[in-house]
Design a protein around this motif. Sequence first.
Motif, short mmCIF file in Angstrom:
data_model
loop_
_atom_site.label_atom_id
_atom_site.label_comp_id
_atom_site.label_asym_id
_atom_site.label_seq_id
_atom_site.Cartn_x
_atom_site.Cartn_y
_atom_site.Cartn_z
N ILE A 2 44.62 40.53 36.32
CA ILE A 2 44.34 39.09 36.42
C ILE A 2 45.41 38.28 35.71
CG2 ILE A 2 42.71 37.29 35.74
CD1 ILE A 2 40.52 39.50 35.94
N GLN A 3 45.80 38.72 34.52
CA GLN A 3 46.81 37.99 33.75
C GLN A 3 48.16 37.98 34.45
OE1 GLN A 3 46.72 39.84 29.85
NE2 GLN A 3 45.18 38.40 29.10
N SER A 4 48.44 39.01 35.25
CA SER A 4 49.71 39.06 35.98
C SER A 4 49.81 37.92 36.99
CB SER A 4 49.86 40.40 36.70
OG SER A 4 48.94 40.51 37.77
N GLN A 5 48.65 37.34 37.34
CA GLN A 5 48.62 36.21 38.26
C GLN A 5 48.23 34.91 37.55
OE1 GLN A 5 45.94 37.37 41.46
NE2 GLN A 5 47.61 38.39 42.55
N LYS A 6 48.35 34.92 36.21
CA LYS A 6 48.05 33.74 35.39
C LYS A 6 46.56 33.34 35.45
CE LYS A 6 52.49 33.51 34.79
NZ LYS A 6 53.10 34.01 33.52
N GLY A 7 45.71 34.29 35.79
CA GLY A 7 44.27 34.01 35.80
C GLY A 7 43.63 34.45 34.49
N LYS A 8 42.35 34.17 34.36
CA LYS A 8 41.62 34.53 33.14
C LYS A 8 40.36 35.31 33.47
CE LYS A 8 43.25 30.63 30.34
NZ LYS A 8 42.83 29.48 29.48
N LEU A 9 40.06 36.27 32.61
CA LEU A 9 38.87 37.11 32.76
C LEU A 9 37.78 36.61 31.82
CD1 LEU A 9 37.40 39.68 33.85
CD2 LEU A 9 38.40 40.90 31.91
N ILE A 10 36.57 36.50 32.35
CA ILE A 10 35.41 36.12 31.54
C ILE A 10 34.40 37.26 31.64
CG2 ILE A 10 33.52 34.49 31.22
CD1 ILE A 10 35.31 32.37 32.51
#
Length: 288
Positions: free
Chosen positions: A278-286
């Motif tokens: 997820i972070q590789s696409q600048k997203g965030k995990l909740i």
Amino acid sequence: MQGNLSRPSNKLFSVIKYILFLTITVVLVFEIGIRTYYTLRTTPRAWLYGTHAYRNIVNSRIEKQRKNWKKKHYTDRTVEIHERKLGDYTKFFPNEHKIDQNPDTGKVIEVKINSQGFRGKEFTTAKKNGVIRVIALGASSTFGYYNEDETTYPAQLEAILNNRCDNDIHFEVINFGIPHLNSKNILSLFEKEGMALKPDFVTIYAGSNDSLLKDTSSHMNLVQKIHQLLHNKLLMVNFIDYIFESEIKKPNLVWDKEYAQIRSDFFIENLAAINKAIQSQKGKLIVA
């Protein structure tokens, strides 16, 4: 001569019968005494130890309804079946129509699977302008057993978020929940299908399927199996095991520190891999 040989054998048989009778009597008296003791100290349910009725039933009427429902309709819950195998996971076929049923009310619930093989409304790979995309990862709880399509947690999350934002922003929550998946399956699913959707946020509500108990049935010898059977049926054996701190090997019910650590490491490793993706696409995990 023949008559003389039969006398000792008859006598031995009588002794064996007497010993068996005495043993059974002692066991019964002890068992009745133990059950009486715990009944006085706790609840009359102690008398039912070792039987199905010993379960902690809050409402017998509802429990009876559940039993009748399961007997008549359990095999009709087609939401539990998904047979489209894709590498390390399985999912639903596109546009399937599934049936669920509330175990308390008996209400039949129609479940719609979209053209992507997930529960919920249709979605496209490309995001529209002003859309914040959320992918909800998980298993049966995320999928929404016993829920209507609009009352699953991803559907409710989307409604709540959109009610709290202005007209320039719109949230899209995609339900990626597939029953029975563990974290390894979920990781594979996300890598193969979720990454392409470029989510801004990913929620994960999972873990139960990663903590499946270890089956030790094949490691139990005959004595252990008999011991376990008596332990589960006779309160006196349970009491004796408690006094002498005996350990009981139970098939499908084994959980120790070593196995717990293995399952925990397995879950954390897969969760970290999902987070990294997820972070590789600048997203965030909740993590829910």
